[in-house]
Design an enzyme around this catalytic site. Structure first.
Site, PDB file in Angstrom:
ATOM      1  N   LYS A  21       0.834  -1.204   0.000  1.00  0.00           N
ATOM      2  CA  LYS A  21       0.000   0.000   0.000  1.00  0.00           C
ATOM      3  C   LYS A  21       0.872   1.258   0.000  1.00  0.00           C
ATOM      4  O   LYS A  21       0.654   2.183  -0.786  1.00  0.00           O
ATOM      5  CB  LYS A  21      -0.903  -0.058   1.249  1.00  0.00           C
ATOM      6  N   SER A  22       1.861   1.293   0.892  1.00  0.00           N
ATOM      7  CA  SER A  22       2.727   2.483   0.990  1.00  0.00           C
ATOM      8  C   SER A  22       3.427   2.766  -0.331  1.00  0.00           C
ATOM      9  O   SER A  22       3.470   3.905  -0.798  1.00  0.00           O
ATOM     10  CB  SER A  22       3.798   2.264   2.059  1.00  0.00           C
ATOM     11  N   ARG A 121      -8.973  12.526  11.686  1.00  0.00           N
ATOM     12  CA  ARG A 121      -7.525  12.356  11.846  1.00  0.00           C
ATOM     13  C   ARG A 121      -6.777  13.678  11.693  1.00  0.00           C
ATOM     14  O   ARG A 121      -7.116  14.503  10.856  1.00  0.00           O
ATOM     15  CB  ARG A 121      -7.022  11.302  10.851  1.00  0.00           C
ATOM     16  N   ASP A 314       1.902  -0.387  12.373  1.00  0.00           N
ATOM     17  CA  ASP A 314       0.748  -0.956  11.661  1.00  0.00           C
ATOM     18  C   ASP A 314       0.471  -2.408  12.052  1.00  0.00           C
ATOM     19  O   ASP A 314      -0.628  -2.915  11.819  1.00  0.00           O
ATOM     20  CB  ASP A 314       0.974  -0.892  10.143  1.00  0.00           C
TER      21      ASP A 314
HETATM   22  C1  S3P Z   1       2.559   5.060   6.195  1.00  0.00           C
HETATM   23  C2  S3P Z   1       3.091   5.531   7.359  1.00  0.00           C
HETATM   24  C3  S3P Z   1       2.522   5.223   8.675  1.00  0.00           C
HETATM   25  C4  S3P Z   1       1.611   4.016   8.597  1.00  0.00           C
HETATM   26  C5  S3P Z   1       0.645   4.086   7.455  1.00  0.00           C
HETATM   27  C6  S3P Z   1       1.398   4.172   6.152  1.00  0.00           C
HETATM   28  C7  S3P Z   1       3.199   5.444   4.936  1.00  0.00           C
HETATM   29  O1  S3P Z   1       1.759   6.322   9.119  1.00  0.00           O
HETATM   30  O2  S3P Z   1       0.916   3.858   9.805  1.00  0.00           O
HETATM   31  O3  S3P Z   1      -0.179   2.938   7.428  1.00  0.00           O
HETATM   32  O4  S3P Z   1       2.881   4.849   3.891  1.00  0.00           O
HETATM   33  O5  S3P Z   1       4.048   6.337   4.950  1.00  0.00           O
HETATM   34  P1  S3P Z   1       2.413   7.576   9.892  1.00  0.00           P
HETATM   35  O6  S3P Z   1       3.226   8.332   8.916  1.00  0.00           O
HETATM   36  O7  S3P Z   1       1.241   8.369  10.386  1.00  0.00           O
HETATM   37  O8  S3P Z   1       3.221   6.991  11.005  1.00  0.00           O
END
Ligand code: S3P
Length: 428
Positions: A21-22, A121, A314
């Site tokens: 996903k990221s 959020r 996560d």
């Molecule tokens: C993510 C960073 C994390 C993670 C999210 C995806 C990303 O969030 O919890 O599911 O893709 O950079 P935060 O940047 O709020 O820690």
């Protein structure tokens, strides 16, 4: 939608995890800014990265979808056009936070909204650096979506010290820096996932990292690329834990991303006695990919705190499930960030644990789950949060006393639409 989970003591087979996903978000955004057509293979099937594609399309970028293969017809760093309506980020914090960096550098105003969860959020964390760079941003109560970004071509480079460890905020600032002449830098309190740095380099940006600081020298064109998105280790986490917990299980997960900024999960599980082997590690688009072979194991439990909390943020819901079945239990500290995820994950984990007859003690920024506990089948809820729904499906698989019902199970589709079918497929 309800999903019914029958317990299973044996699991076997091989699993393909959807694209990360990221990484999918980052490839979609950078491809939109590249000069020409990028081809993104194994792009996440999750709703979140498709929210990013929808936003990119609203900014005048043609996107073609053919299953897991996505073509993004980028128009260059200055090629986005003002949207005719507001952008819908759905449930996706990554979409709204990272895209805001790009939008801050555009000569038009954009409003981004999301679903009820996203609307709760905090966005101040990205507003602060973008305002320092010269963008004007409006938000509900100064922090909540919808947010309106009044962008400008006159953004100034800054060196931003992140007050919270957040890869999304780091990425937001670096993405704002793509088109700024001069050096934009971000220093983070502890290292977070570095997919943005790797993807920026891959698309041809002038980016460097040293210790906890990443720097981008903007003003360079981005080049289109053909890239493969590795499987999502955070999605694999549910299958790793399910397999470790089952009495008789042997599962292989193919093509999973094993970027070292994400593999604290594997180290933590192996350190606690988990039998996991990472096989055939190879590199793709600067990211590492491997196959994970996992077998049933007695997990010892442990403590997650400090930098480890940030690295596992996560995966904590599913690790909590494993913690209850472990020998010594699981303690999670320094995890206030869990309270501002898709749900308040300290509260939603604790609520489902209690419904399944498992003891848990919570505090403001963490919780403790004693070990040697048994889940009892019950009706649990995703509370609209993909990772909560999937974590408690895993608990249901290990439960005694019949079927566990997961309410609002469709939430899984945010990152893993085939999750429940995949879980069924490895039942031996
Ligand atoms: C993510 C960073 C994390 C993670 C999210 C995806 C990303 O969030 O919890 O599911 O893709 O950079 P935060 O940047 O709020 O820690």
């Amino acid at each position: 939608m309800q999903s019914r989970i029958k317990p299973s003591k044996a699991l076997c087979g091989s699993v393909r995890i959807p694209g990360d996903k990221s990484i999918s978000h980052r490839y979609a955004m950078l491809a939109a800014l590249a000069n020409g057509t990028s081809v993104l293979k194994n792009f996440s099937a999750g709703a979140d990265p498709h929210s990013t594609l929808g936003c990119v399309a609203s900014l005048g970028i043609a996107v073609e979808k053919d299953g897991g293969e996505i073509k993004v017809h980028g128009k260059g760093v200055r090629g986005l056009s003002a949207p005719t309506g507001d952008l819908d980020a759905g449930n996706s914090g990554s979409t709204i936070r990272m895209l805001s960096g790009i939008l801050a550098a555009q000569p038009f105003s954009t409003t981004i909204f999301g679903d009820p969860s996203l609307s709760r959020r905090p966005m101040k964390r990205i507003m602060t650096p973008l305002q320092q760079m010269g963008a004007r941003i409006d938000a509900v109560d100064g922090t909540y979506p919808p947010i309106t970004i009044h962008g400008t071509r006159e953004l100034k480079p800054i060196h931003y010290e992140l007050p919270v460890a957040s890869a999304q905020v780091k990425s937001c600032v670096l993405f704002a820096g793509i088109s700024i002449d001069g050096e934009t830098a971000v220093t983070e309190p502890m290292k977070t996932r570095d997919h943005s740095e790797i993807a920026l380099r891959e698309f041809g940006a002038d980016i460097s990292s040293e210790g906890r600081t990443a720097k981008i020298r903007g003003g360079r064109d981005l080049e289109p690329r053909e890239l493969y998105v590795p499987g999502d280790l955070s999605g694999a986490a549910f299958f790793l834990v399910a397999t470790l917990m089952a009495r008789d299980a042997n599962v292989v997960l193919y093509d999973v991303g094993v970027n070292p900024s994400r593999t604290a999960l594997i180290d933590f599980l192996v350190g606690g006695g988990g039998r996991i082997k990472v096989l055939d590690v190879r590199s793709s688009g600067g990211e590492l990919v491997g196959d994970l072979q996992v077998n049933s194991s007695q997990f010892k439990g442990g403590v997650i705190e400090g930098a480890l909390t940030a690295a596992l943020i996560d995966e904590i819901p599913v690790l909590a499930v494993l913690g209850a079945a472990s020998e010594n239990g699981l303690t999670v500290k320094d995890a206030g960030e869990l309270r501002v995820k898709e749900t308040d994950r300290i509260a939603t984990v604790a609520e489902n644990m209690r419904r399944m007859g498992v003891e848990v003690q919570t505090d403001a920024d963490g919780f403790h789950v004693p070990g040697k506990q048994t889940f009892r089948a019950a009706e649990v809820d995703s509370f609209g949060d993909h990772r909560i729904g999937m974590a408690f499906a895993v608990a249901g698989l290990a439960a005694e006393g019949g079927e566990t019902v997961v309410n609002e199970a469709e939430a899984a589709s945010v990152s893993f639409p085939e999750f429940f079918a995949t879980l069924e497929a490895i039942r031996a």
